[in-house]
Each structure stands twice: as C-alpha cells, then as structure tokens.
Design a protein around this motif. Structure first.
Motif, PDB file in Angstrom:
ATOM      1  N   MET A  75       0.822  -1.217   0.000  1.00 38.75           N
ATOM      2  CA  MET A  75       0.000   0.000   0.000  1.00 38.75           C
ATOM      3  C   MET A  75       0.859   1.272   0.000  1.00 38.75           C
ATOM      4  N   PRO A  77       1.798   4.733  -1.493  1.00 36.29           N
ATOM      5  CA  PRO A  77       1.107   5.716  -2.343  1.00 36.29           C
ATOM      6  C   PRO A  77       1.942   6.107  -3.559  1.00 36.29           C
ATOM      7  N   THR A  78       1.262   6.619  -4.587  1.00 33.13           N
ATOM      8  CA  THR A  78       1.950   7.065  -5.796  1.00 33.13           C
ATOM      9  C   THR A  78       2.214   8.566  -5.791  1.00 33.13           C
ATOM     10  N   GLN A  82       1.661  11.708   0.339  1.00 32.73           N
ATOM     11  CA  GLN A  82       0.989  10.701   1.157  1.00 32.73           C
ATOM     12  C   GLN A  82       1.959   9.737   1.836  1.00 32.73           C
ATOM     13  N   ASP A  89       8.013   7.779  -3.375  1.00 37.07           N
ATOM     14  CA  ASP A  89       6.724   7.099  -3.476  1.00 37.07           C
ATOM     15  C   ASP A  89       6.831   6.014  -4.540  1.00 37.07           C
ATOM     16  N   ARG A 141      -7.313   2.300  -6.096  1.00 36.59           N
ATOM     17  CA  ARG A 141      -7.283   3.495  -6.938  1.00 36.59           C
ATOM     18  C   ARG A 141      -8.201   4.547  -6.348  1.00 36.59           C
ATOM     19  N   TYR A 142      -7.698   5.757  -6.295  1.00 33.49           N
ATOM     20  CA  TYR A 142      -8.479   6.897  -5.852  1.00 33.49           C
ATOM     21  C   TYR A 142      -8.462   7.944  -6.950  1.00 33.49           C
ATOM     22  N   PHE A 145      -4.627   9.610  -6.711  1.00 34.81           N
ATOM     23  CA  PHE A 145      -3.454   8.752  -6.554  1.00 34.81           C
ATOM     24  C   PHE A 145      -3.892   7.308  -6.362  1.00 34.81           C
ATOM     25  N   ASP A 146      -2.906   6.402  -6.427  1.00 32.05           N
ATOM     26  CA  ASP A 146      -3.157   4.977  -6.228  1.00 32.05           C
ATOM     27  C   ASP A 146      -2.299   4.473  -5.075  1.00 32.05           C
ATOM     28  N   TYR A 147      -2.622   3.280  -4.612  1.00 29.46           N
ATOM     29  CA  TYR A 147      -1.767   2.540  -3.693  1.00 29.46           C
ATOM     30  C   TYR A 147      -1.238   1.323  -4.429  1.00 29.46           C
TER      31      TYR A 147
END
Length: 157
Positions: A75, A77-78, A82, A89, A141-142, A145-147
């Motif tokens: 997990m 972050p990209t 974060q 990242d 996915r948000y 950004f993504d995890y």
C-alpha cells in the motif's frame, strides 16, 4: 514527521549526481521509503566450483559471494505527499527503475544499532548493485493517486 534514523536504503547511480530525485538522463539518487516496508532481506549467492580429484576426494573453490537484497512495500502511495517519511513514493521508484535499469548503482544500507550497547551509533554499508527485479501491483485506486504493492530486488556487482 521526523524519523530518528535515516531510511534503510538509498540508491545513487554510479558516477551520477547526488541530487535527490534528479532523474534527468538517468542520473541522481533516490531514498527508498520506509513507509509500509516489509523487513529488508539480505541473502547470499555463493558461486563455487567443485571438482573430484583422482583419489576420490572433493575440492571446492569459492569464487565469489554476492549479496541479494530484497524488500517489499504494501500500500505505498503514488504521490510523495501521502508517504509518511517524505521519501520516494511508488511512482518515483518505478521511474527510477525504468531510467536506471541497466546502470550500476551505489546502494547505502543503514542499520541502526541498539542504543544501550553503543549510544547513538549508526552503521551503514555501501554496496555496488544492479536491479535484479522490480514489480508492482495496483491495489487501490483513488481520484488523485493509487496505492501499489512494490517489490524490488538488487544483486551485488
């Protein structure tokens, strides 16, 4: 947030600039984050040559012993905003890998010693390495950004 010890791993392209996150022309350095990092794994690849002698005994020659350094992040972050320690990242790691895949790097590993035995001493080790493997899985996915789950493996030169 300030951490009492430096990140466990820092990469610098051999002969490259020491400027943090300077990926122009594949140069620069990158401090890998400790954010959700699994234990740092160091194993050894021992290269040997064995021969049976005329009297039936075995002779074994150790040619070299090289480190294999592996770590994983879950997990991650990209975006750097974060990441808890402000270091690389997931996207920084991917870009650094792609621009320096075939280049030799200097890796600095930081090990923290017990304060009760030797007050305040840190131990660091520099190793010349190449990328052996790099992979990532997009976990969540948000909007912005993504995890990712990231795995990186290095082989000593």
């Amino acid at each position: 947030m300030t951490f009492l010890t430096p990140s466990a791993i820092k990469l610098r392209v051999a002969g490259g600039s020491a400027t943090e996150f300077n990926n122009l022309n594949g140069g620069g350095s990158l401090t890998l984050s400790d954010h959700s990092r699994s234990p740092l794994s160091v194993s050894y690849d021992v290269m040997t040559k064995s021969d049976r002698m005329a009297d039936g005994t075995m002779k074994k020659y150790v040619i070299a012993r090289k480190k294999i350094i592996q770590c994983q992040w879950t997990m991650l972050p990209t975006i750097r905003g974060q990441v808890a320690d402000g270091n690389a990242d997931a996207r920084d790691m991917k870009e650094f890998y792609e621009s320096n895949l075939y280049r030799q790097m200097d890796m600095t590993l930081y090990y923290h010693r017990n304060h009760t035995e030797r007050a305040g001493l840190n131990y660091s080790e520099s190793v010349g390495v190449y990328w052996e493997n790099f992979s990532f899985d997009v976990v969540k996915r948000y909007k912005d950004f993504d995890y990712w789950d990231v795995t990186a493996e290095f082989m000593e030169v």
